[in-house]
Design a protein around this motif. Structure first.
Motif, PDB file in Angstrom:
ATOM      1  N   GLY A  31       0.821  -1.193   0.000  1.00 50.64           N
ATOM      2  CA  GLY A  31       0.000   0.000   0.000  1.00 50.64           C
ATOM      3  C   GLY A  31       0.855   1.243   0.000  1.00 50.64           C
ATOM      4  O   GLY A  31       2.070   1.167   0.205  1.00 50.64           O
ATOM      5  N   PRO A  32       0.225   2.370  -0.238  1.00 49.55           N
ATOM      6  CA  PRO A  32      -1.209   2.588  -0.436  1.00 49.55           C
ATOM      7  C   PRO A  32      -1.644   2.244  -1.858  1.00 49.55           C
ATOM      8  O   PRO A  32      -0.818   1.864  -2.686  1.00 49.55           O
ATOM      9  N   VAL A  33      -2.955   2.366  -2.135  1.00 45.05           N
ATOM     10  CA  VAL A  33      -3.453   2.087  -3.483  1.00 45.05           C
ATOM     11  C   VAL A  33      -2.767   3.036  -4.464  1.00 45.05           C
ATOM     12  O   VAL A  33      -2.291   4.110  -4.095  1.00 45.05           O
ATOM     13  N   ARG A  34      -2.712   2.610  -5.705  1.00 42.19           N
ATOM     14  CA  ARG A  34      -2.020   3.374  -6.745  1.00 42.19           C
ATOM     15  C   ARG A  34      -2.965   3.659  -7.914  1.00 42.19           C
ATOM     16  O   ARG A  34      -4.023   3.053  -8.026  1.00 42.19           O
ATOM     17  N   PRO A  35      -2.534   4.523  -8.833  1.00 48.40           N
ATOM     18  CA  PRO A  35      -3.373   4.827 -10.001  1.00 48.40           C
ATOM     19  C   PRO A  35      -3.471   3.664 -10.993  1.00 48.40           C
ATOM     20  O   PRO A  35      -4.405   3.603 -11.782  1.00 48.40           O
ATOM     21  N   GLU A  36      -2.484   2.738 -10.959  1.00 51.31           N
ATOM     22  CA  GLU A  36      -2.510   1.592 -11.872  1.00 51.31           C
ATOM     23  C   GLU A  36      -2.132   0.330 -11.116  1.00 51.31           C
ATOM     24  O   GLU A  36      -1.304   0.368 -10.195  1.00 51.31           O
ATOM     25  N   THR A  37      -2.722  -0.781 -11.525  1.00 52.01           N
ATOM     26  CA  THR A  37      -2.390  -2.073 -10.919  1.00 52.01           C
ATOM     27  C   THR A  37      -1.110  -2.592 -11.556  1.00 52.01           C
ATOM     28  O   THR A  37      -0.951  -2.553 -12.777  1.00 52.01           O
ATOM     29  N   GLN A  38      -0.198  -3.075 -10.718  1.00 51.99           N
ATOM     30  CA  GLN A  38       1.102  -3.573 -11.179  1.00 51.99           C
ATOM     31  C   GLN A  38       1.503  -4.775 -10.343  1.00 51.99           C
ATOM     32  O   GLN A  38       1.450  -4.718  -9.122  1.00 51.99           O
ATOM     33  N   VAL A  39       1.906  -5.850 -11.014  1.00 54.44           N
ATOM     34  CA  VAL A  39       2.381  -7.065 -10.345  1.00 54.44           C
ATOM     35  C   VAL A  39       3.876  -7.161 -10.591  1.00 54.44           C
ATOM     36  O   VAL A  39       4.318  -7.132 -11.743  1.00 54.44           O
ATOM     37  N   GLU A  40       4.673  -7.257  -9.508  1.00 55.64           N
ATOM     38  CA  GLU A  40       6.126  -7.351  -9.630  1.00 55.64           C
ATOM     39  C   GLU A  40       6.577  -8.742  -9.212  1.00 55.64           C
ATOM     40  O   GLU A  40       6.403  -9.131  -8.058  1.00 55.64           O
ATOM     41  N   LEU A  41       7.111  -9.478 -10.178  1.00 55.70           N
ATOM     42  CA  LEU A  41       7.563 -10.850  -9.958  1.00 55.70           C
ATOM     43  C   LEU A  41       9.029 -10.965 -10.334  1.00 55.70           C
ATOM     44  O   LEU A  41       9.548 -10.157 -11.110  1.00 55.70           O
ATOM     45  N   SER A  42       9.694 -11.989  -9.828  1.00 56.53           N
ATOM     46  CA  SER A  42      11.021 -12.319 -10.350  1.00 56.53           C
ATOM     47  C   SER A  42      10.804 -12.985 -11.704  1.00 56.53           C
ATOM     48  O   SER A  42       9.691 -13.440 -12.021  1.00 56.53           O
ATOM     49  N   LEU A  43      11.842 -13.053 -12.508  1.00 55.29           N
ATOM     50  CA  LEU A  43      11.702 -13.730 -13.807  1.00 55.29           C
ATOM     51  C   LEU A  43      11.393 -15.206 -13.616  1.00 55.29           C
ATOM     52  O   LEU A  43      10.645 -15.798 -14.399  1.00 55.29           O
ATOM     53  N   THR A  44      11.923 -15.815 -12.544  1.00 58.08           N
ATOM     54  CA  THR A  44      11.609 -17.221 -12.249  1.00 58.08           C
ATOM     55  C   THR A  44      10.120 -17.379 -11.965  1.00 58.08           C
ATOM     56  O   THR A  44       9.474 -18.296 -12.479  1.00 58.08           O
ATOM     57  N   ASP A  45       9.558 -16.488 -11.135  1.00 50.98           N
ATOM     58  CA  ASP A  45       8.115 -16.529 -10.848  1.00 50.98           C
ATOM     59  C   ASP A  45       7.304 -16.405 -12.132  1.00 50.98           C
ATOM     60  O   ASP A  45       6.355 -17.165 -12.361  1.00 50.98           O
ATOM     61  N   ALA A  46       7.657 -15.413 -12.944  1.00 47.04           N
ATOM     62  CA  ALA A  46       6.910 -15.159 -14.173  1.00 47.04           C
ATOM     63  C   ALA A  46       6.936 -16.375 -15.100  1.00 47.04           C
ATOM     64  O   ALA A  46       5.900 -16.795 -15.615  1.00 47.04           O
ATOM     65  N   ARG A  47       8.120 -16.953 -15.286  1.00 48.75           N
ATOM     66  CA  ARG A  47       8.220 -18.148 -16.139  1.00 48.75           C
ATOM     67  C   ARG A  47       7.403 -19.304 -15.569  1.00 48.75           C
ATOM     68  O   ARG A  47       6.758 -20.038 -16.305  1.00 48.75           O
ATOM     69  N   SER A  48       7.437 -19.458 -14.249  1.00 47.96           N
ATOM     70  CA  SER A  48       6.737 -20.591 -13.635  1.00 47.96           C
ATOM     71  C   SER A  48       5.229 -20.523 -13.845  1.00 47.96           C
ATOM     72  O   SER A  48       4.571 -21.546 -13.937  1.00 47.96           O
ATOM     73  N   ILE A  49       4.671 -19.307 -13.927  1.00 49.62           N
ATOM     74  CA  ILE A  49       3.220 -19.205 -14.148  1.00 49.62           C
ATOM     75  C   ILE A  49       2.876 -18.982 -15.622  1.00 49.62           C
ATOM     76  O   ILE A  49       1.706 -18.901 -15.983  1.00 49.62           O
ATOM     77  N   GLY A  50       3.904 -18.893 -16.482  1.00 53.22           N
ATOM     78  CA  GLY A  50       3.671 -18.776 -17.916  1.00 53.22           C
ATOM     79  C   GLY A  50       3.374 -17.375 -18.405  1.00 53.22           C
ATOM     80  O   GLY A  50       2.680 -17.189 -19.404  1.00 53.22           O
ATOM     81  N   VAL A  51       3.902 -16.366 -17.718  1.00 55.41           N
ATOM     82  CA  VAL A  51       3.672 -14.974 -18.102  1.00 55.41           C
ATOM     83  C   VAL A  51       4.983 -14.346 -18.559  1.00 55.41           C
ATOM     84  O   VAL A  51       6.013 -14.506 -17.902  1.00 55.41           O
ATOM     85  N   ALA A  52       4.934 -13.630 -19.676  1.00 52.90           N
ATOM     86  CA  ALA A  52       6.103 -12.904 -20.156  1.00 52.90           C
ATOM     87  C   ALA A  52       6.140 -11.560 -19.426  1.00 52.90           C
ATOM     88  O   ALA A  52       5.305 -10.695 -19.665  1.00 52.90           O
ATOM     89  N   ALA A  53       7.093 -11.401 -18.514  1.00 50.33           N
ATOM     90  CA  ALA A  53       7.219 -10.177 -17.727  1.00 50.33           C
ATOM     91  C   ALA A  53       8.492  -9.458 -18.136  1.00 50.33           C
ATOM     92  O   ALA A  53       9.587  -9.919 -17.831  1.00 50.33           O
ATOM     93  N   PRO A  54       8.383  -8.335 -18.821  1.00 45.73           N
ATOM     94  CA  PRO A  54       9.582  -7.594 -19.201  1.00 45.73           C
ATOM     95  C   PRO A  54      10.242  -6.955 -17.979  1.00 45.73           C
ATOM     96  O   PRO A  54       9.579  -6.672 -16.979  1.00 45.73           O
ATOM     97  N   VAL A  55      11.552  -6.734 -18.074  1.00 43.80           N
ATOM     98  CA  VAL A  55      12.276  -6.026 -17.017  1.00 43.80           C
ATOM     99  C   VAL A  55      12.039  -4.539 -17.243  1.00 43.80           C
ATOM    100  O   VAL A  55      12.426  -3.999 -18.280  1.00 43.80           O
ATOM    101  N   ARG A  56      11.372  -3.908 -16.267  1.00 37.64           N
ATOM    102  CA  ARG A  56      10.979  -2.516 -16.418  1.00 37.64           C
ATOM    103  C   ARG A  56      11.090  -1.766 -15.098  1.00 37.64           C
ATOM    104  O   ARG A  56      11.030  -2.363 -14.025  1.00 37.64           O
ATOM    105  N   GLU A  57      11.152  -0.451 -15.197  1.00 34.62           N
ATOM    106  CA  GLU A  57      11.036   0.383 -14.007  1.00 34.62           C
ATOM    107  C   GLU A  57       9.580   0.363 -13.557  1.00 34.62           C
ATOM    108  O   GLU A  57       8.664   0.227 -14.381  1.00 34.62           O
ATOM    109  N   SER A  58       9.384   0.504 -12.263  1.00 35.55           N
ATOM    110  CA  SER A  58       8.035   0.563 -11.708  1.00 35.55           C
ATOM    111  C   SER A  58       7.241   1.658 -12.402  1.00 35.55           C
ATOM    112  O   SER A  58       7.744   2.749 -12.641  1.00 35.55           O
TER     113      SER A  58
END
Length: 192
Positions: free
Chosen positions: A65-92
């Motif tokens: 928290g607190p709530v933000r103007p946009e929803t954002q999920v921050e995962l490690s690349l291992t987490d992202a691969r394990s659930i099958g999502v392509a997560a680019p490396v980006r600034e928040s």
């Protein structure tokens, strides 16, 4: 002049809008502060949700928290691969065209078409910190970490983020932390 910075591990988490929060937890719902984080005004919440990808679900992911103007999920690349999502490396906050997933809470679920990222390693600092160290906002530096455990390393491509709303700390994800066996209170040295 000291160029040292505390190196903190930022585990998987998400930031939500008020609208998404209410869909997941119910109309009028407010986040419950569990503990303050190192960055002023930021806190870990008691609320947790499931992050669902095409291959797998990460259960009980923390909301910050607190709530933000946009929803954002921050995962490690291992987490992202394990659930099958392509997560680019980006600034928040840079979520345009990033990964998609489903969020499941106790009262509902939300499909987000973008917002899943692996956070780019970065250093938060105040204007005074930046001036003292001779650094500027958005400057790219390296940070050398001598862990004393046979896994010393130097992180390259570290973004300096300057704001008087910040406290001096470097944030890396769990993959990066595990690579160096980073323990709590580990310090790194900024290299320009």
């Amino acid at each position: 002049m000291s160029m040292e910075v505390l190196v903190e591990t930022s585990a998987r988490h998400l930031h939500v809008t008020q609208e998404v929060l209410e869909t997941l937890f119910g109309k009028g719902y407010e986040l419950t502060k569990k503990k303050d984080l190192s960055q002023p005004g930021q806190y870990a919440c008691a609320e947790r949700v499931d992050v669902v990808g095409p291959k797998k679900t990460l259960a009980g992911v923390s909301i910050l928290g607190p709530v933000r103007p946009e929803t954002q999920v921050e995962l490690s690349l291992t987490d992202a691969r394990s659930i099958g999502v392509a997560a680019p490396v980006r600034e928040s906050g840079d979520i345009a065209g990033s990964g998609a997933c489903k969020l499941v809470g106790p009262c509902g679920e939300v499909e987000i078409s973008e917002g899943v990222i692996a956070a780019k390693r970065h250093i938060h600092m105040t204007t005074a910190d930046a001036e003292r160290m001779g650094l500027a906002d958005k400057q790219i530096v390296s940070v050398q970490v001598a862990c004393g455990n046979g896994r010393d390393l130097t992180f390259g491509d570290v973004v300096v983020r300057v704001s008087d709303k910040y406290a001096l700390a470097m944030h890396i994800d769990t993959d990066e932390s595990n690579a160096g066996c980073i323990a709590p209170n580990t310090m790194g040295t900024i290299i320009k």
